[in-house]
Design an enzyme around this catalytic site. Structure first.
Site, PDB file in Angstrom:
ATOM      1  N   CYS B  75       1.341  22.654  10.581  1.00  0.00           N
ATOM      2  CA  CYS B  75       0.102  21.890  10.399  1.00  0.00           C
ATOM      3  C   CYS B  75      -0.908  22.335  11.448  1.00  0.00           C
ATOM      4  CB  CYS B  75       0.354  20.395  10.556  1.00  0.00           C
ATOM      5  SG  CYS B  75       1.730  19.744   9.598  1.00  0.00           S
ATOM      6  N   CYS B 113      -0.533  19.483   1.053  1.00  0.00           N
ATOM      7  CA  CYS B 113      -0.696  20.521   2.064  1.00  0.00           C
ATOM      8  C   CYS B 113       0.574  21.366   2.138  1.00  0.00           C
ATOM      9  CB  CYS B 113      -0.964  19.885   3.425  1.00  0.00           C
ATOM     10  SG  CYS B 113      -2.577  20.269   4.088  1.00  0.00           S
ATOM     11  N   CYS B 176      -1.432 -10.638  -6.970  1.00  0.00           N
ATOM     12  CA  CYS B 176      -1.629 -10.425  -5.529  1.00  0.00           C
ATOM     13  C   CYS B 176      -2.678 -11.408  -5.009  1.00  0.00           C
ATOM     14  CB  CYS B 176      -2.120  -9.013  -5.251  1.00  0.00           C
ATOM     15  SG  CYS B 176      -1.213  -7.692  -6.071  1.00  0.00           S
ATOM     16  N   HIS B 180      -2.952 -13.680  -1.636  1.00  0.00           N
ATOM     17  CA  HIS B 180      -3.664 -13.066  -0.515  1.00  0.00           C
ATOM     18  C   HIS B 180      -5.170 -13.345  -0.500  1.00  0.00           C
ATOM     19  CE1 HIS B 180       0.044 -11.222   0.716  1.00  0.00           C
ATOM     20  NE2 HIS B 180       0.227 -10.740  -0.493  1.00  0.00           N
ATOM     21  N   ARG B 217       5.660  -1.239   1.159  1.00  0.00           N
ATOM     22  CA  ARG B 217       5.298  -2.649   1.267  1.00  0.00           C
ATOM     23  C   ARG B 217       4.936  -3.221  -0.107  1.00  0.00           C
ATOM     24  NH1 ARG B 217       5.738  -6.804   1.291  1.00  0.00           N
ATOM     25  NH2 ARG B 217       5.155  -8.538   2.644  1.00  0.00           N
ATOM     26  N   CYS B 221       6.369  -6.452  -2.338  1.00  0.00           N
ATOM     27  CA  CYS B 221       5.576  -7.517  -2.953  1.00  0.00           C
ATOM     28  C   CYS B 221       5.957  -7.647  -4.426  1.00  0.00           C
ATOM     29  CB  CYS B 221       4.089  -7.228  -2.817  1.00  0.00           C
ATOM     30  SG  CYS B 221       3.363  -7.940  -1.333  1.00  0.00           S
TER      31      CYS B 221
END
Lengths: 113, 260
Positions: B75, B113, B176, B180, B217, B221
């Site tokens: 990189c 990449c 959601c 939230h 994550r 949920c």
């Protein structure tokens, strides 16, 4: 750099480089380890073998000043913090040993004025 | 199991029936999940030598200069010093990728990449190396505001993300937004419902005992509302990520954060 016992563990130690004689100093250590308990099963129902760190030692100028025996209940990436009294200039040597021949060390110099 | 789910569903319905729908959170009311954490967890995030995510950042730093793939290129070989070249980069993601004609998140960009410039195999989703690189790159944007690009080509994906965010899903039939937007700050069992801002990813979650990405994550949920999680790298994840990042635009990046 996968999570196997063979790869060297990443260690992070935070200890003062200098201290006055008689000072109480705090030493913080963090080591990367999965701490697999040996009580869990994989998706096929097979027991995942235990893979934990079993022992930590800190030597100050050659003498053990702090040690800990680890159990399967300790979380992954164990973090330890402890205190000692700065007496003489000397090396702080840290060692972690565990299952599957796991062994890693770290050294830091403490200069006492 | 079904009965437990039914009871939980009933509890949630009762909890959610009380407040009027609050709608989108006003910019001045937005709060990072950091503010709802215990003092101990905040201390863990504040000190790099205590934050276990630092272990991943250091791994990522080593990977940054490690040559990979048939091109034998690192990189750093193209991008140089990450502290300069990667500053603010992850704060702009997900961003539109011309060749894929779709937005990509920062982990997908790392893998693009690898395949395009390093001739290397893509790193598996949530693998230690991918998460470590992402954490290291994300760390270079810490303290900078989230700035999703103002790119008209992102509009349809943003709309898709918003639709997913407000759509009821799963056996519990929750969106959601119902947690939230409408019920943040209230209690769900022993936890405070956060506003769900993605300003600290990748982050060290104590429940995971490791660093994970925003996609991981979102999977949590989805299983939480008893919906089937999408496969890793599904376009719907990126659309949701894009919407969440735009929703949190201007909030400061905390990568690598700590969350319970």
């Amino acid at each position: 750099m996968t999570e196997t016992a063979q790869t060297p563990a990443r260690v992070l130690v935070n200890a003062p480089k200098t201290a006055k004689r008689g000072d109480v100093i705090e030493i913080k250590t963090l080591v990367s380890h999965i701490m697999e308990t040996g009580f869990r099963h994989d998706t096929s129902g097979n027991l995942v073998p235990r893979n934990i760190i079993t022992r930590f030692e800190c030597r100050y100028d050659g003498a053990v000043i702090f040690a800990a025996d680890f159990s399967p209940a300790i979380a992954a990436n164990p973090f330890l913090t402890f205190f000692t009294v700065a007496t003489v200039s000397g090396p702080l040597e840290f060692s972690w040993t565990g299952d599957n021949g796991f062994a890693t060390t770290h050294q830091a110099m403490l200069t006492v004025a | 199991m079904m009965r437990k789910a039914a009871i939980l569903a009933a509890m949630l319905v009762t909890a959610l029936a009380v407040p009027a729908l609050a709608g989108e959170i006003a910019p001045q009311d937005r709060k990072s999940g950091y503010t709802g954490m215990s003092a101990e967890n905040r201390a863990m995030q504040d000190d790099d030598t205590i934050n276990p995510a630092t272990l991943w950042v250091l791994d990522g730093e080593a990977l940054w200069s490690a040559k990979a793939g048939a091109a034998n290129q690192s990189c750093a070989g193209c991008h140089g010093d990450a502290a300069v070249s990667m500053k603010g980069v992850s704060a702009r993601y997900p961003a539109f990728d011309d060749a894929s004609r779709a937005p990509v998140d920062i982990e997908q960009r790392i893998n693009l990449c690898r395949t395009r410039h390093q001739n290397a195999t893509p790193l598996p989703p949530e693998s230690r190396d991918l998460v470590a690189l992402s954490a290291f790159i994300g760390r270079q944007s810490r303290g900078l505001p989230i700035a999703t690009p103002d790119d008209p080509r992102l509009k349809p994906f943003l709309a898709r993300g918003k639709a997913l965010y407000t759509q009821r899903q799963g056996q519990i039939n929750l969106s959601c937004a119902q947690c939230h937007d409408d019920n943040w700050g209230r209690n769900l069992a022993g936890n405070i419902v956060p506003q769900g801002h993605p300003n600290g990813y990748p982050l060290y979650r104590l429940e995971w005992q490791s660093v994970g990405t925003l996609q991981r994550r979102l999977r949590n949920c989805l299983t939480g509302i008893r919906a089937e999680p999408y496969a890793y790298n599904a376009p719907d994840y990126v659309a949701l990520e894009l919407y969440l990042r735009q929703r949190a635009a201007g909030m400061l990046v905390e990568t690598p954060a700590v969350r319970p």
